[in-house]
Design a protein around this motif. Structure first.
Motif: not given
Length: 50
Positions: A15-20, A40-45, A47-50
């Motif tokens: 999902e691109g939340i973790l890139t390493g 990570m939290l920004m990317r996750f939110t 992702e959830q709000n699409g």
């Protein structure tokens, strides 16, 4: 990496939340800086709000 974390790590990478670290190497046993967690939290939110 612990076996129980495998699916979650694969999902987060897909999902691109973790890139390493340095853009490729995952470090599941390592620590994360405040900036890394915020990213990570920004990317996750996002992702959830699409």
């Amino acid at each position: 990496m612990s076996a129980w974390a495998q699916d979650a790590m694969e999902w987060a990478v897909a999902e691109g939340i973790l890139t390493g670290k340095d853009g490729s190497a995952l470090d599941p046993q390592g620590t994360a800086s405040r900036a890394e967690v915020a990213t990570m939290l920004m990317r996750f939110t996002q992702e959830q709000n699409g």
